[in-house]
Design a protein around this motif. Structure first.
Motif, mmCIF file in Angstrom:
data_model
loop_
_atom_site.group_PDB
_atom_site.id
_atom_site.type_symbol
_atom_site.label_atom_id
_atom_site.label_comp_id
_atom_site.label_asym_id
_atom_site.label_seq_id
_atom_site.Cartn_x
_atom_site.Cartn_y
_atom_site.Cartn_z
ATOM 1 N N THR A 235 58.037 49.898 -0.071
ATOM 2 C CA THR A 235 57.625 51.095 0.392
ATOM 3 C C THR A 235 56.277 51.113 1.027
ATOM 4 O O THR A 235 56.256 51.709 2.106
ATOM 5 N N ILE A 236 55.506 50.589 0.518
ATOM 6 C CA ILE A 236 53.982 50.593 0.961
ATOM 7 C C ILE A 236 54.026 50.225 2.335
ATOM 8 O O ILE A 236 53.444 50.885 3.470
ATOM 9 N N ASN A 237 54.666 49.183 2.803
ATOM 10 C CA ASN A 237 54.893 48.494 4.104
ATOM 11 C C ASN A 237 55.069 49.482 5.178
ATOM 12 O O ASN A 237 55.097 49.504 6.449
ATOM 13 N N GLY B 90 46.043 52.215 -2.589
ATOM 14 C CA GLY B 90 46.881 51.276 -1.471
ATOM 15 C C GLY B 90 47.394 52.453 -0.319
ATOM 16 O O GLY B 90 47.188 51.877 0.634
ATOM 17 N N ILE B 91 48.125 53.116 -0.928
ATOM 18 C CA ILE B 91 48.804 54.080 0.330
ATOM 19 C C ILE B 91 47.764 55.088 0.860
ATOM 20 O O ILE B 91 47.717 55.049 2.099
ATOM 21 N N TYR C 285 57.533 48.489 -4.581
ATOM 22 C CA TYR C 285 56.249 48.978 -4.229
ATOM 23 C C TYR C 285 55.821 48.377 -2.711
ATOM 24 O O TYR C 285 55.579 49.169 -2.026
ATOM 25 N N TYR C 286 56.131 47.075 -2.695
ATOM 26 C CA TYR C 286 55.659 46.445 -1.538
ATOM 27 C C TYR C 286 56.343 46.873 -0.402
ATOM 28 O O TYR C 286 55.996 47.249 0.869
ATOM 29 N N GLY D 6 47.923 51.527 -6.949
ATOM 30 C CA GLY D 6 49.192 51.766 -5.887
ATOM 31 C C GLY D 6 49.003 52.810 -5.083
ATOM 32 O O GLY D 6 48.903 52.848 -3.927
#
Ligand code: UDP
Ligand code: MG
Length: 313
Positions: free
Chosen positions: A142-144, A219-220, A139-140, A216
């Motif tokens: 991808t999100i970054n 966040g995006i 997840y981290y 999640g």
């Protein structure tokens, strides 16, 4: 004792059995330190004895403040309320379940004395289910790539914020709050201290899989418009491919005449485009929904009862 006051902000949702242990741990920690403190508990609409425990604790200990919400508004709103009501020169945000060890507080304060406005406590993922750690790190990663503030695995809300940082966070008044992103967005000089991951002592985690998934997505979408851009590109690419295919078919028809078979290509392109369109609409819907919520300008939380000055919300 110097003049420094530290506010500890503790969101608590159904944490009755954890209130006293964390309070004792804080008392023990601050007895060793030369500064005064207040513990600001936010009862996020708990259904158990959390509020009663807080009331009796506050009656005995003057450093205990509590704010009780009218219903469960979520941890993000609880943190916001805590920051609004904290009177300290610096705030330390920590969970009520002892997963954020109070023993780190001296290190956080050391960072503050060194001049950092944000001192972040970062945990490792020892003792956590392998699948959980794997999903989080994925997840981290991808999100970054997608959002324009940096989020780090293991960095949560457990951190010290100096007064300037607190005021900066409070100025970000959006209703859909994604604290991790907000803390990263405000910037300031930051220092990281590390601690071992600890399992919860009492009670259970308040996060269900669905809530984690929603968090999640929050966040995006709450940090930029890139997903909208991705939809645009995906749309352009499929349009281009469709045009190319139409031209190719036209060419074939001109050369060889009309060909009846073609069910497979037809149905697959219809299904694919239908899916892509629904996905894009969903993403757009996420943003429109947020605009709708933000235009209402509703308060972040409602207070039912408190022993602090409640004028600020
Ligand atoms: N919490 C809250 N409101 C909620 C859910 C959680 O105030 O709606 C609080 C909870 O009481 C705890 C902290 O947020 O102090 C972290 O929650 P939890 O331990 O369930 O999360 P985890 O550690 O599993 O990420
Ligand atoms: Mg926890």
């Amino acid at each position: 004792m110097n003049d420094l006051t530290i506010s500890i902000v503790i969101p608590a949702y159904n944490e009755a059995e954890n209130i006293k242990p964390i309070h004792r741990a804080l008392q023990k920690e601050f007895a060793k330190l030369s500064c005064s403190y207040e513990a600001v508990f936010i009862d996020d609409g708990s259904k158990d004895q959390t509020l009663k425990t807080l009331q009796s604790l506050a009656a005995q200990c003057p450093e205990v403040k509590y704010i009780s919400f009218t219903r469960n508004f979520g941890k993000e709103s609880a943190i916001f309320a805590g920051l609004e009501h904290a009177i300290g020169d610096a705030v330390i945000i920590m969970d009520a379940d002892m997963q954020h060890p109070p023993a780190i507080i001296p290190q956080l304060l050391k960072g503050y004395h060194e001049g950092y406005q944000q001192v972040i406590a970062r945990r490792n993922r020892n003792g956590e289910a392998k699948s959980h750690s794997f999903l989080s790190s994925l997840y981290y990663k991808t999100i970054n790539n997608v959002i324009n503030v940096e989020l780090k695995d293991g960095e949560g809300d457990f951190r010290l914020l100096g007064r300037k940082a607190i005021e900066a966070v409070l100025e970000l008044s959006e209703g859909n709050r994604f604290s991790k992103g907000l803390f990263s967005w405000i910037g300031f000089d930051q220092k990281t201290v590390y601690y071992e991951n600890i399992q919860r002592e009492n009670g259970t985690s308040k996060w269900s899989l669905r809530q984690l998934l929603n968090y999640g997505i929050e966040g995006i979408v709450s940090f930029n418009q890139k997903p909208l851009r991705i939809c645009l590109y995906a749309g352009l690419i499929s349009l281009f491919l469709a045009l190319a295919y139409i031209l190719f078919m036209l060419f074939q028809i001109i050369r060889y005449g009309v060909d009846v078979p073609g069910y497979f290509t037809l149905i697959s392109s219809v299904l694919f485009l239908g899916g892509a369109q629904l996905l894009s609409l969903g993403v757009i819907g996420e943003y429109v929904g947020r605009i709708y919520m933000e235009t209402k300008k509703r308060p972040h939380y409602l207070v039912q009862e408190s022993n602090t000055d409640c004028d600020r919300e």
